[in-house]
Write a protein that holds these residues in place. Structure first.
Motif, PDB file in Angstrom:
ATOM      1  N   MET A   1       0.849  -1.173   0.000  1.00 20.20           N
ATOM      2  CA  MET A   1       0.000   0.000   0.000  1.00 20.20           C
ATOM      3  C   MET A   1       0.897   1.239   0.000  1.00 20.20           C
ATOM      4  N   ASN A   2       0.282   2.388  -0.021  1.00 22.30           N
ATOM      5  CA  ASN A   2       1.099   3.593  -0.019  1.00 22.30           C
ATOM      6  C   ASN A   2       0.946   4.336   1.307  1.00 22.30           C
ATOM      7  N   VAL A   3       1.877   5.221   1.550  1.00 22.22           N
ATOM      8  CA  VAL A   3       1.939   5.938   2.821  1.00 22.22           C
ATOM      9  C   VAL A   3       0.684   6.767   3.049  1.00 22.22           C
ATOM     10  N   LEU A   4       0.184   7.427   2.017  1.00 16.98           N
ATOM     11  CA  LEU A   4      -1.011   8.252   2.160  1.00 16.98           C
ATOM     12  C   LEU A   4      -2.194   7.399   2.586  1.00 16.98           C
ATOM     13  N   PHE A   5      -2.386   6.258   1.916  1.00 20.56           N
ATOM     14  CA  PHE A   5      -3.482   5.363   2.292  1.00 20.56           C
ATOM     15  C   PHE A   5      -3.317   4.887   3.729  1.00 20.56           C
ATOM     16  N   ASP A   6      -2.112   4.469   4.088  1.00 23.26           N
ATOM     17  CA  ASP A   6      -1.862   3.975   5.443  1.00 23.26           C
ATOM     18  C   ASP A   6      -2.252   5.022   6.486  1.00 23.26           C
ATOM     19  N   ASP A   7      -1.836   6.264   6.252  1.00 23.63           N
ATOM     20  CA  ASP A   7      -2.159   7.346   7.189  1.00 23.63           C
ATOM     21  C   ASP A   7      -3.667   7.599   7.244  1.00 23.63           C
ATOM     22  N   GLU A   8      -4.296   7.603   6.071  1.00 26.47           N
ATOM     23  CA  GLU A   8      -5.738   7.847   6.033  1.00 26.47           C
ATOM     24  C   GLU A   8      -6.509   6.718   6.719  1.00 26.47           C
ATOM     25  N   PHE A   9      -6.078   5.480   6.488  1.00 25.09           N
ATOM     26  CA  PHE A   9      -6.770   4.348   7.115  1.00 25.09           C
ATOM     27  C   PHE A   9      -6.554   4.356   8.626  1.00 25.09           C
ATOM     28  N   GLU A  10      -5.349   4.690   9.060  1.00 25.78           N
ATOM     29  CA  GLU A  10      -5.081   4.801  10.496  1.00 25.78           C
ATOM     30  C   GLU A  10      -5.995   5.850  11.114  1.00 25.78           C
ATOM     31  N   GLY A  11      -6.218   6.947  10.389  1.00 24.65           N
ATOM     32  CA  GLY A  11      -7.130   7.987  10.864  1.00 24.65           C
ATOM     33  C   GLY A  11      -8.553   7.475  10.993  1.00 24.65           C
ATOM     34  N   LEU A  12      -8.969   6.672  10.023  1.00 25.45           N
ATOM     35  CA  LEU A  12     -10.308   6.079  10.073  1.00 25.45           C
ATOM     36  C   LEU A  12     -10.449   5.162  11.287  1.00 25.45           C
ATOM     37  N   VAL A  13      -9.459   4.322  11.515  1.00 25.83           N
ATOM     38  CA  VAL A  13      -9.524   3.400  12.648  1.00 25.83           C
ATOM     39  C   VAL A  13      -9.468   4.174  13.968  1.00 25.83           C
ATOM     40  N   ALA A  14      -8.664   5.216  14.023  1.00 26.03           N
ATOM     41  CA  ALA A  14      -8.594   6.036  15.232  1.00 26.03           C
ATOM     42  C   ALA A  14      -9.942   6.691  15.521  1.00 26.03           C
ATOM     43  N   LYS A  15     -10.613   7.205  14.487  1.00 22.49           N
ATOM     44  CA  LYS A  15     -11.933   7.821  14.667  1.00 22.49           C
ATOM     45  C   LYS A  15     -12.958   6.780  15.108  1.00 22.49           C
ATOM     46  N   PHE A  16     -12.910   5.588  14.503  1.00 20.60           N
ATOM     47  CA  PHE A  16     -13.790   4.497  14.903  1.00 20.60           C
ATOM     48  C   PHE A  16     -13.571   4.156  16.373  1.00 20.60           C
TER      49      PHE A  16
END
Length: 87
Positions: A1-16
């Motif tokens: 995957m790419n760094v941008l996706f990883d950061d965005e997905f981490e943000g999603l999981v953090a919000k969840f």
């Protein structure tokens, strides 16, 4: 995957994690990842989850404690939000 996706997905999981438990710390986010993956396995492949539980009884206890922690935090958060709406 790419760094941008990883950061965005981490943000999603953090919000969840925050919306589910009221806590978006790194430790809680990791707990929520485990909780969510195990929950998905348990629902989609119950035989696999059952086999794993029987093969790893000490891990089953850990998962149970994690479920209880997430449930308790979620109930407390819901109660807190309900109280805030009433005032």
């Amino acid at each position: 995957m790419n760094v941008l996706f990883d950061d965005e997905f981490e943000g999603l999981v953090a919000k969840f994690s925050e919306l589910l438990t009221g806590d978006d710390s790194k430790e809680m986010v990791e707990k929520i990842k485990i909780w969510a993956i195990y929950n998905h396995i348990h629902k989609t492949m119950p035989a696999l989850a059952s086999h794993w539980n029987q093969s790893h009884p000490e891990a089953k206890v850990t998962i149970r404690k994690l479920y209880e922690e997430v449930r308790d935090l979620n109930l407390k958060l819901k109660e807190k939000n309900k109280e805030q709406q009433e005032t």
